[in-house]
Scaffold this motif. Structure first.
Motif, mmCIF file in Angstrom:
data_model
loop_
_atom_site.group_PDB
_atom_site.id
_atom_site.type_symbol
_atom_site.label_atom_id
_atom_site.label_comp_id
_atom_site.label_asym_id
_atom_site.label_seq_id
_atom_site.Cartn_x
_atom_site.Cartn_y
_atom_site.Cartn_z
ATOM 1 N N PRO A 75 -37.685 -18.728 -25.329
ATOM 2 C CA PRO A 75 -37.237 -20.216 -26.279
ATOM 3 C C PRO A 75 -35.756 -20.176 -26.366
ATOM 4 C CG PRO A 75 -38.362 -18.253 -27.414
ATOM 5 C CD PRO A 75 -38.736 -17.953 -25.984
ATOM 6 N N ALA A 111 -41.368 -21.812 -22.782
ATOM 7 C CA ALA A 111 -41.817 -21.412 -23.969
ATOM 8 C C ALA A 111 -41.838 -19.884 -24.252
ATOM 9 C CB ALA A 111 -43.145 -21.826 -24.110
ATOM 10 N N GLU A 153 -43.309 -25.789 -18.928
ATOM 11 C CA GLU A 153 -43.241 -25.661 -20.036
ATOM 12 C C GLU A 153 -43.694 -24.349 -20.669
ATOM 13 O OE1 GLU A 153 -46.046 -28.638 -21.850
ATOM 14 O OE2 GLU A 153 -47.761 -28.238 -20.545
#
Length: 286
Positions: A100, A97, A93
């Protein structure tokens, strides 16, 4: 029978290499909220994913999305070697992130990407080298090693994504095994899974003998008919456990299981967790 798991459903990352001298069939299908990368180092296997079966030769990569039914079996009794890697979306994650605009995951779930077989020897060696490096990082809990593992996994995913693109441009995947009657039976089961389904009853619907249906289905999918039915039912049960407050016994009944005890056993064989453990784990990680 004791089930053999190649992952812990509560681990966000798992990698393992196994070399076998003889044939081996997975004792039951698996379903998990993880992505999976399977690389065949040596030998030939039959791999069932969702509604399709594939012949997997040495140097091929199998890609499996979240919550997709899968099972592998031998073709004959020859030796084989493979590396299997499971990981959760949450494991990457922070990397996802940070970029993106980059989609690291959706290609793993697309049906036409399940089997990567149009790979050159040079590309095969590169993939195996990356997997070997990931294997070598196992057992070291340091933050530096964990960072290396995540960055290497992200790099591997982007390279596999590009290989999927190249394969589509070259005409798509090869190695899929299909049968028109089996396709129709699978569609029938998806519509009637909540009802009482039997080999004899389904065979009657398609005007074929139960014996022929049993052999045809197993040959085409690597699953017995009841295994396939249970897989469809478990997937629906997972959805209900995650999205509703219905009792486990009510979910068992609504997904076609005759008893709650049988439902619990089949569900745990498929997911590695009991229905109650699955609900608790999913709520903690929601």
């Amino acid at each position: 029978m004791v089930s053999e798991y190649t992952y812990d459903p509560r681990d966000d990352f798992f990698i393992e290499r196994i070399d076998r001298d003889t044939g081996f069939d997975m004792p039951s299908f698996h379903i998990h909220h993880k992505f999976e990368i399977y690389y065949e180092i040596a030998g030939t296997r039959r791999y069932f994913i969702e509604d399709s079966a594939y012949i997997v030769n040495a140097g091929s990569v199998v890609l499996i999305g979240e919550n997709q039914i899968h099972k592998t079996a031998s073709l004959g009794d020859a030796p084989s070697s493979r590396v299997v890697l499971n990981f959760s979306r949450e494991y990457l994650e922070k990397i996802a992130a940070a970029f993106p605009e980059v989609d690291f995951f959706s290609f793993l779930t697309e049906e036409h990407n399940h089997l990567l077989s149009n790979i050159t020897v040079k590309q095969q060696n590169h993939i195996q080298s990356m997997l070997q490096q990931l294997l070598s990082l196992e057992g070291d809990p340091s933050q530096e090693r964990e960072a290396m593992r995540k960055m290497m996994l992200a790099t591997l995913l982007l390279e596999l994504k590009d290989l999927c693109r190249q394969q589509r441009e070259q005409g798509g995947e090869r190695g899929r095994v299909s049968n028109h009657i089996v396709d129709q039976i699978q569609a029938y089961i998806s519509q009637h899974y909540a009802e009482k389904l039997t080999l004899t009853g389904i065979a009657g619907q398609f005007y074929i003998s139960p014996y022929y249906l049993s052999r045809l289905f197993k040959k085409s999918t690597n699953l017995s008919l009841i295994e396939y039915i249970n897989g469809v039912r478990v997937k629906e049960a997972q959805n209900r456990i995650e999205k509703s407050a219905e009792s486990i016994s009510a979910i068992a009944e609504k997904t076609g299981f005759m008893t709650t005890a049988h439902f619990r056993r089949v569900f745990k064989d498929a997911t590695g967790l009991s229905p109650q453990q699955y609900r608790q784990y999913y709520k903690r990680n929601k």
